[in-house]
Design a protein around this motif. Structure first.
Motif, mmCIF file in Angstrom:
data_model
loop_
_atom_site.group_PDB
_atom_site.id
_atom_site.type_symbol
_atom_site.label_atom_id
_atom_site.label_comp_id
_atom_site.label_asym_id
_atom_site.label_seq_id
_atom_site.Cartn_x
_atom_site.Cartn_y
_atom_site.Cartn_z
ATOM 1 N N VAL A 1 -34.631 2.602 13.299
ATOM 2 C CA VAL A 1 -35.191 1.999 14.501
ATOM 3 C C VAL A 1 -36.534 2.642 14.800
ATOM 4 C CG1 VAL A 1 -34.836 1.581 16.961
ATOM 5 C CG2 VAL A 1 -32.889 1.560 15.411
ATOM 6 N N PRO A 2 -37.610 1.849 14.848
ATOM 7 C CA PRO A 2 -38.922 2.432 15.171
ATOM 8 C C PRO A 2 -38.921 3.069 16.559
ATOM 9 C CG PRO A 2 -39.143 0.150 14.432
ATOM 10 C CD PRO A 2 -37.675 0.417 14.602
ATOM 11 N N ARG A 3 -39.566 4.214 16.675
ATOM 12 C CA ARG A 3 -39.603 4.930 17.952
ATOM 13 C C ARG A 3 -40.267 4.120 19.057
ATOM 14 N NH1 ARG A 3 -38.925 10.837 17.765
ATOM 15 N NH2 ARG A 3 -38.369 11.348 15.647
ATOM 16 N N ARG A 4 -41.214 3.306 18.687
ATOM 17 C CA ARG A 4 -41.952 2.539 19.696
ATOM 18 C C ARG A 4 -41.330 1.178 19.997
ATOM 19 N NH1 ARG A 4 -47.313 4.640 20.728
ATOM 20 N NH2 ARG A 4 -47.622 6.419 19.386
ATOM 21 N N ALA A 5 -40.187 0.892 19.432
ATOM 22 C CA ALA A 5 -39.521 -0.382 19.713
ATOM 23 C C ALA A 5 -39.105 -0.414 21.182
ATOM 24 C CB ALA A 5 -38.298 -0.544 18.819
ATOM 25 N N PRO A 6 -39.120 -1.593 21.788
ATOM 26 C CA PRO A 6 -38.674 -1.693 23.185
ATOM 27 C C PRO A 6 -37.235 -1.194 23.330
ATOM 28 C CG PRO A 6 -39.726 -3.729 22.479
ATOM 29 C CD PRO A 6 -39.583 -2.874 21.265
ATOM 30 N N PHE A 7 -36.942 -0.603 24.480
ATOM 31 C CA PHE A 7 -35.646 0.041 24.720
ATOM 32 C C PHE A 7 -34.473 -0.906 24.440
ATOM 33 C CE2 PHE A 7 -32.149 1.052 27.663
ATOM 34 C CZ PHE A 7 -31.800 2.286 27.148
ATOM 35 N N PHE A 8 -34.483 -2.100 25.021
ATOM 36 C CA PHE A 8 -33.344 -3.002 24.856
ATOM 37 C C PHE A 8 -33.233 -3.526 23.434
ATOM 38 C CE2 PHE A 8 -33.498 -3.011 29.506
ATOM 39 C CZ PHE A 8 -32.166 -2.730 29.760
ATOM 40 N N GLU A 9 -34.335 -3.606 22.733
ATOM 41 C CA GLU A 9 -34.282 -3.982 21.316
ATOM 42 C C GLU A 9 -33.542 -2.901 20.527
ATOM 43 O OE1 GLU A 9 -37.349 -4.427 17.614
ATOM 44 O OE2 GLU A 9 -37.969 -5.344 19.509
ATOM 45 N N LYS A 10 -33.808 -1.637 20.850
ATOM 46 C CA LYS A 10 -33.101 -0.528 20.197
ATOM 47 C C LYS A 10 -31.604 -0.592 20.480
ATOM 48 C CE LYS A 10 -36.808 2.883 20.550
ATOM 49 N NZ LYS A 10 -37.179 4.175 21.145
ATOM 50 N N VAL A 11 -31.274 -0.833 21.746
ATOM 51 C CA VAL A 11 -29.860 -0.888 22.144
ATOM 52 C C VAL A 11 -29.154 -2.015 21.390
ATOM 53 C CG1 VAL A 11 -28.254 -1.351 24.054
ATOM 54 C CG2 VAL A 11 -30.246 0.121 24.419
ATOM 55 N N ILE A 12 -29.733 -3.192 21.404
ATOM 56 C CA ILE A 12 -29.117 -4.342 20.730
ATOM 57 C C ILE A 12 -29.002 -4.074 19.237
ATOM 58 C CG2 ILE A 12 -29.467 -6.769 20.109
ATOM 59 C CD1 ILE A 12 -30.680 -7.081 22.983
ATOM 60 N N TYR A 13 -30.049 -3.554 18.643
ATOM 61 C CA TYR A 13 -30.020 -3.277 17.206
ATOM 62 C C TYR A 13 -28.914 -2.289 16.858
ATOM 63 C CZ TYR A 13 -31.382 -1.697 12.600
ATOM 64 O OH TYR A 13 -31.361 -1.369 11.267
ATOM 65 N N ARG A 14 -28.827 -1.202 17.599
ATOM 66 C CA ARG A 14 -27.811 -0.178 17.316
ATOM 67 C C ARG A 14 -26.397 -0.714 17.500
ATOM 68 N NH1 ARG A 14 -30.920 4.919 20.067
ATOM 69 N NH2 ARG A 14 -32.340 5.248 18.334
ATOM 70 N N VAL A 15 -26.168 -1.436 18.589
ATOM 71 C CA VAL A 15 -24.825 -1.961 18.851
ATOM 72 C C VAL A 15 -24.444 -2.998 17.792
ATOM 73 C CG1 VAL A 15 -23.436 -3.330 20.461
ATOM 74 C CG2 VAL A 15 -24.857 -1.459 21.317
ATOM 75 N N VAL A 16 -25.336 -3.931 17.507
ATOM 76 C CA VAL A 16 -25.014 -4.994 16.546
ATOM 77 C C VAL A 16 -24.811 -4.429 15.144
ATOM 78 C CG1 VAL A 16 -25.930 -7.059 15.383
ATOM 79 C CG2 VAL A 16 -26.066 -6.855 17.873
ATOM 80 N N THR A 17 -25.725 -3.599 14.684
ATOM 81 C CA THR A 17 -25.559 -3.072 13.322
ATOM 82 C C THR A 17 -24.327 -2.184 13.212
ATOM 83 O OG1 THR A 17 -27.096 -1.239 13.777
ATOM 84 C CG2 THR A 17 -28.005 -3.193 12.688
ATOM 85 N N THR A 18 -24.041 -1.421 14.253
ATOM 86 C CA THR A 18 -22.852 -0.576 14.221
ATOM 87 C C THR A 18 -21.586 -1.418 14.154
ATOM 88 O OG1 THR A 18 -23.957 1.210 15.392
ATOM 89 C CG2 THR A 18 -21.559 1.198 15.488
#
Length: 184
Positions: free
Chosen positions: A81-98
């Motif tokens: 996950v890129p550090r500069r990605a928007p917060f909710f994009e990070k959350v969605i990405y982490r939850v979905v991929t997990t």
């Protein structure tokens, strides 16, 4: 968006093993407590009827398999996950991929290895028996973990002690559910 397979970073043996061992110990303790809780609360056993050996075997699955898999997964997702990605994009990405990649592999592995808790040999047959519970476990997993991960990440955005305690408590209940399901 995010690259699912980031380029691995070089590390020393010590720095690579430490998160695996730490996560293994943590997950082993959680799974031991979860099985103990399952025996006392769900199975309504008296203190003198508790099968401590069963709890320790269940915890060993967490130490040897669950913890290292989770540690490896977390380091891979963190670096993807890129550090500069928007917060909710990070959350969605982490939850979905997990939930798409880690949850099925982790639960199937625990289900397959659970034959050792029941004094069976770990074999193709034990993994096939574990597959009998797989759909039920994954249905429950998707009821509990996506919302849990999303909410804890939103409420406690940085890694901190409160988030650790909340996730650990929920993990103990999850381990007790797995233990109760597997011991049927």
């Amino acid at each position: 968006m995010c690259n699912i397979m980031p380029k691995p970073k070089p590390c020393s043996i010590k720095s690579c093993l430490r998160p695996l061992i730490t996560s293994g110990v943590h997950t082993g303790i959680i799974m031991t407590l979860g099985d103990f809780f399952a025996q006392t609360y769900w199975e309504k056993k008296d203190w003198d009827q508790i099968d401590l050996k069963r709890s320790l075997k269940f915890g060993a699955i967490g130490f040897v398999y669950g913890g290292p898999v989770i540690a490896f997964w977390n380091s891979m997702v963190r670096s993807a996950v890129p550090r500069r990605a928007p917060f909710f994009e990070k959350v969605i990405y982490r939850v979905v991929t997990t939930q798409v990649y880690l949850a099925p592999a982790l639960n199937y592995g625990i289900l397959g290895l659970s034959g050792a808790v029941k004094n069976e040999t770990i074999s193709k047959e034990s993994f096939e028996k574990g597959l009998n519970y797989f759909v039920e476990v994954m249905e429950k997993n998707y009821m509990v973990w996506p919302i849990t991960h999303a909410l804890t990440t939103i409420i406690f955005p940085s890694t901190n002690y409160v988030k650790f305690v909340v996730l650990s408590a929920i993990s103990i209940f999850w381990a007790s559910y797995l233990s109760t399901t597997l011991m049927q």
